[in-house]
Design a protein around this motif. Structure first.
Motif, PDB file in Angstrom:
ATOM      1  N   ALA A  38       0.827  -1.524   0.072  1.00  0.00           N
ATOM      2  CA  ALA A  38      -0.005  -0.036  -0.062  1.00  0.00           C
ATOM      3  C   ALA A  38       0.737   1.144   0.119  1.00  0.00           C
ATOM      4  N   ALA A  39       1.771   1.400   0.899  1.00  0.00           N
ATOM      5  CA  ALA A  39       2.881   2.315   1.036  1.00  0.00           C
ATOM      6  C   ALA A  39       3.340   2.574  -0.547  1.00  0.00           C
ATOM      7  N   GLU A  40       3.684   1.492  -0.954  1.00  0.00           N
ATOM      8  CA  GLU A  40       4.562   1.772  -2.259  1.00  0.00           C
ATOM      9  C   GLU A  40       3.713   2.337  -3.600  1.00  0.00           C
ATOM     10  N   PHE A  41       2.318   2.047  -3.238  1.00  0.00           N
ATOM     11  CA  PHE A  41       1.378   2.426  -4.514  1.00  0.00           C
ATOM     12  C   PHE A  41       1.170   4.045  -4.193  1.00  0.00           C
ATOM     13  N   ASP A  42       1.128   4.466  -2.866  1.00  0.00           N
ATOM     14  CA  ASP A  42       1.097   5.837  -2.653  1.00  0.00           C
ATOM     15  C   ASP A  42       2.037   6.774  -3.211  1.00  0.00           C
ATOM     16  N   GLY A  43       1.771   7.865  -3.982  1.00  0.00           N
ATOM     17  CA  GLY A  43       2.817   8.625  -4.569  1.00  0.00           C
ATOM     18  C   GLY A  43       3.711   8.049  -5.603  1.00  0.00           C
ATOM     19  N   LEU A  44       3.279   6.540  -6.058  1.00  0.00           N
ATOM     20  CA  LEU A  44       4.269   5.771  -6.897  1.00  0.00           C
ATOM     21  C   LEU A  44       4.717   6.644  -8.214  1.00  0.00           C
ATOM     22  N   MET A  45       3.654   7.316  -8.739  1.00  0.00           N
ATOM     23  CA  MET A  45       3.836   8.257  -9.843  1.00  0.00           C
ATOM     24  C   MET A  45       3.726   9.659  -9.929  1.00  0.00           C
ATOM     25  N   ALA A  46       3.902  10.279  -8.476  1.00  0.00           N
ATOM     26  CA  ALA A  46       3.904  11.691  -8.098  1.00  0.00           C
ATOM     27  C   ALA A  46       5.207  12.160  -8.578  1.00  0.00           C
ATOM     28  N   PRO A  47       5.390  13.577  -9.153  1.00  0.00           N
ATOM     29  CA  PRO A  47       6.370  14.224  -9.322  1.00  0.00           C
ATOM     30  C   PRO A  47       7.270  14.484  -8.211  1.00  0.00           C
ATOM     31  N   PRO A  48       8.734  14.494  -8.443  1.00  0.00           N
ATOM     32  CA  PRO A  48       9.516  14.679  -7.209  1.00  0.00           C
ATOM     33  C   PRO A  48       9.364  16.008  -6.653  1.00  0.00           C
ATOM     34  N   ALA A  84       8.137  -0.434 -11.921  1.00  0.00           N
ATOM     35  CA  ALA A  84       7.407  -0.614 -13.262  1.00  0.00           C
ATOM     36  C   ALA A  84       6.568  -1.681 -13.089  1.00  0.00           C
ATOM     37  N   ALA A  85       6.645  -2.960 -12.275  1.00  0.00           N
ATOM     38  CA  ALA A  85       5.661  -3.769 -12.181  1.00  0.00           C
ATOM     39  C   ALA A  85       4.346  -3.192 -11.387  1.00  0.00           C
ATOM     40  N   LEU A  86       4.495  -2.291 -10.511  1.00  0.00           N
ATOM     41  CA  LEU A  86       3.501  -1.575  -9.598  1.00  0.00           C
ATOM     42  C   LEU A  86       2.705  -0.447 -10.719  1.00  0.00           C
ATOM     43  N   VAL A  87       3.606   0.354 -11.469  1.00  0.00           N
ATOM     44  CA  VAL A  87       3.186   1.325 -12.121  1.00  0.00           C
ATOM     45  C   VAL A  87       2.380   0.447 -13.389  1.00  0.00           C
ATOM     46  N   SER A  88       2.815  -0.633 -13.884  1.00  0.00           N
ATOM     47  CA  SER A  88       1.965  -1.251 -14.830  1.00  0.00           C
ATOM     48  C   SER A  88       0.758  -1.874 -14.541  1.00  0.00           C
ATOM     49  N   LYS A  89       0.730  -2.253 -13.259  1.00  0.00           N
ATOM     50  CA  LYS A  89      -0.583  -2.825 -12.582  1.00  0.00           C
ATOM     51  C   LYS A  89      -1.817  -1.664 -12.619  1.00  0.00           C
ATOM     52  N   VAL A  90      -1.278  -0.354 -12.066  1.00  0.00           N
ATOM     53  CA  VAL A  90      -2.255   0.788 -11.924  1.00  0.00           C
ATOM     54  C   VAL A  90      -2.758   0.886 -13.396  1.00  0.00           C
ATOM     55  N   LEU A  91      -1.956   1.375 -14.072  1.00  0.00           N
ATOM     56  CA  LEU A  91      -2.263   1.759 -15.565  1.00  0.00           C
ATOM     57  C   LEU A  91      -3.191   0.849 -16.445  1.00  0.00           C
ATOM     58  N   LEU A  92      -2.793  -0.355 -16.300  1.00  0.00           N
ATOM     59  CA  LEU A  92      -3.379  -1.527 -17.081  1.00  0.00           C
ATOM     60  C   LEU A  92      -4.971  -1.382 -16.435  1.00  0.00           C
ATOM     61  N   ASN A  93      -5.068  -1.615 -15.078  1.00  0.00           N
ATOM     62  CA  ASN A  93      -6.437  -1.914 -14.480  1.00  0.00           C
ATOM     63  C   ASN A  93      -7.283  -0.680 -14.886  1.00  0.00           C
ATOM     64  N   VAL A  94      -6.703   0.696 -15.069  1.00  0.00           N
ATOM     65  CA  VAL A  94      -7.605   1.882 -15.412  1.00  0.00           C
ATOM     66  C   VAL A  94      -7.886   1.986 -16.738  1.00  0.00           C
ATOM     67  N   SER A 102     -12.552   2.027  -7.975  1.00  0.00           N
ATOM     68  CA  SER A 102     -11.622   1.680  -6.836  1.00  0.00           C
ATOM     69  C   SER A 102     -10.105   1.829  -7.393  1.00  0.00           C
ATOM     70  N   ASP A 103      -9.803   1.208  -8.702  1.00  0.00           N
ATOM     71  CA  ASP A 103      -8.692   1.400  -9.172  1.00  0.00           C
ATOM     72  C   ASP A 103      -8.493   2.561  -9.749  1.00  0.00           C
ATOM     73  N   ALA A 104      -9.270   3.524 -10.308  1.00  0.00           N
ATOM     74  CA  ALA A 104      -9.138   4.862 -10.453  1.00  0.00           C
ATOM     75  C   ALA A 104      -8.822   5.594  -9.275  1.00  0.00           C
ATOM     76  N   GLY A 105      -9.254   5.311  -7.993  1.00  0.00           N
ATOM     77  CA  GLY A 105      -8.797   5.804  -6.779  1.00  0.00           C
ATOM     78  C   GLY A 105      -7.177   5.815  -6.610  1.00  0.00           C
ATOM     79  N   TRP A 106      -6.799   4.377  -6.793  1.00  0.00           N
ATOM     80  CA  TRP A 106      -5.502   4.183  -6.682  1.00  0.00           C
ATOM     81  C   TRP A 106      -4.597   4.786  -7.614  1.00  0.00           C
TER      82      TRP A 106
END
Length: 458
Positions: free
Chosen positions: A74-84, A113-123, A141-145
């Motif tokens: 859960a902590a890894e998904f939070d801010g996963l693609m947020a700008p630095p 890359a594995a986590l990013v792929s999961k979120v983008l593919l699901n949405v 729910s996935d859009a929320g993630w």
């Protein structure tokens, strides 16, 4: 020898190959739902080697279900693609990459890359065919993630004011709703409450409102009101920022501090400067004029409510209500297709106005003209805004009536589109004749219409 041989090409690190495999699989699945066996097996090997759950590659598994089984993610998904947060932070990777990759954690990049792929593919990969209520809830729910991974607040990307990928998410959700039975969604309060109002969804609700009742109708009205309130807030800000009328210097300025004209006050009192004391003695203060010249004005808005003009109908209904709230502005609203409806009694409430519209059908502007012309009592103080794509079947009589309004001294503004995107088509026949008349068609972003109206009315 520890360095690379001169002239030898650098070989990609194994982690780079792994990351590329995951992203190639993502692109492949986004553009083609069919599995590519080689990419699937290679991605599976990467995920297992990283110690990550294989559910990340399962398109039927929601992010919620993955996190429930593996809460540490859960902590890894939070801010996963947020700008630095800072340039130095973003420059650390790029700078170290050129210096032997000393500060670059390649294994972490593969994991990301594995986590990013999961979120983008699901949405963004939603397939085709009928959608169940459960599938819609999972997508929401996935859009929320996705929002969480981008560092956004819940619902921030999918509201009426969202920018960036927000409109795309809204379109995907609207498509999912369209592919399932809308009445089924509206009949479920929990599911309906999670819907994000969008123009396409509001269009469906307005078209189907006469077939709804009970809980479904109440939920539909709640969604329409939410959307109206969001758009109204945006348009109200644009109206407030638009140019206002000329200053009325016949009215003395208010003698308050915020109106104090400091530069003029100093200039007018320079004769009171004391060189010995190095002080300026002020015997008179000067204030700026802020009162604006206002004349009672009548605004007549005529909106084509046929199927091609839904976006304009919604925007103009809300815009008319905002101008109706301005002092000394008398607003009238008429909607038409093959019949015309005078919506003036409800112009102050865009929600109630929209509920009385009947979207769809053909287009006959002459029936709307029959209602609009009698409302022009004082042409010099009247502006008529006609919003349509002007694909009419009684072209000549309608244009002659519009030209007569223009010749009477009233301001006639033909508008081809007042959408959020500014896109829209206009009948070339009308476009050329309006241009010859000296009243060219106003097309584009709704801000253009706001500016024109504010300039004339205030």
């Amino acid at each position: 020898m520890t360095g690379q041989e001169p002239g030898a090409e650098a070989l990609p690190a194994p982690e780079d190959n792994r990351r590329q495999v995951l992203y190639w699989r993502l692109l492949s699945r986004l553009f083609d739902p069919e599995e590519q066996a080689t990419l699937e097996s290679a991605s599976l090997a990467v995920v297992e080697d990283m110690g990550l759950p294989t559910a990340l590659l399962d398109p039927l598994a929601s992010v919620d279900s993955v996190v429930q089984r593996h809460p540490e993610l859960a902590a890894e998904f939070d801010g996963l693609m947020a700008p630095p947060e800072s340039e130095s932070e973003s420059g650390a990777d790029s700078g170290s990459a050129g210096a032997g990759d000393g500060g670059r954690d390649r294994a972490a990049e593969v994991r990301r890359a594995a986590l990013v792929s999961k979120v983008l593919l699901n949405v963004f990969s939603t397939g085709s065919g009928t959608v169940t209520a459960g599938q819609l809830a999972r997508w929401q729910s996935d859009a929320g993630w996705l929002e969480r991974s981008l560092g956004c607040k819940p619902g921030e990307l999918r509201g009426a004011r969202a920018g960036g990928i927000g409109p795309e998410l809204g379109s995907i959700e609207a498509d999912l709703v369209k592919r399932m039975r809308l009445r089924e969604v509206l009949a479920d309060p929990a599911l309906a409450a999670r819907l994000t109002p969008s123009m396409s969804l509001i269009e469906q609700l307005l078209r189907d409102k006469n077939n709804l009742s009970g809980v479904a109708l109440a939920n539909a009205k709640a969604l329409i009101r939410r959307f109206v309130d969001e758009v109204a807030e945006v348009l109200r800000t644009q109206v407030e920022k638009a140019k206002v009328g000329a200053l009325d210097r016949s009215i003395p300025p208010k003698r308050v501090f915020r109106n104090l004209d400091l530069d003029r006050t100093i200039w007018k009192n320079l004769t009171n400067w004391s060189p010995e004391e190095e002080r300026l003695y002020v015997d008179r203060l000067y204030y700026r004029h802020t009162a604006r010249k206002t004349t009672p004005q009548r605004l007549i808005v005529v909106v084509d409510q046929s199927g091609s003009m839904v976006d304009s109908m919604v925007n103009c209904t809300i815009l008319a209500s905002i101008f109706a709230g301005l002092p000394k502005v008398d607003v009238h609203l008429i909607a038409y297709d093959t019949q015309a409806l005078d919506l003036t009694p409800w112009v102050h409430d865009p929600f109630e106005t929209l509920l009385r519209t009947n979207l769809g059908g053909g287009t006959d502007g002459t029936v709307a003209m029959a209602l609009a012309q009698p409302k022009i009592a004082e042409p010099r103080n009247t502006v008529v805004v006609w919003i349509s794509d002007f694909y009419e079947w009684r072209t000549e009589p309608l244009f002659e009536s519009m030209a007569a309004i223009h010749r009477s001294g009233a301001k006639f503004i033909p508008v081809g589109s007042v959408t959020s995107s500014g896109r829209g088509s206009v009948n070339p026949w009308f476009r050329e004749r309006f241009k010859d008349l000296g009243t060219p068609v106003l097309s584009g972003h709704i801000r253009k219409l706001v500016h024109e109206l504010k300039t004339f009315l205030t």
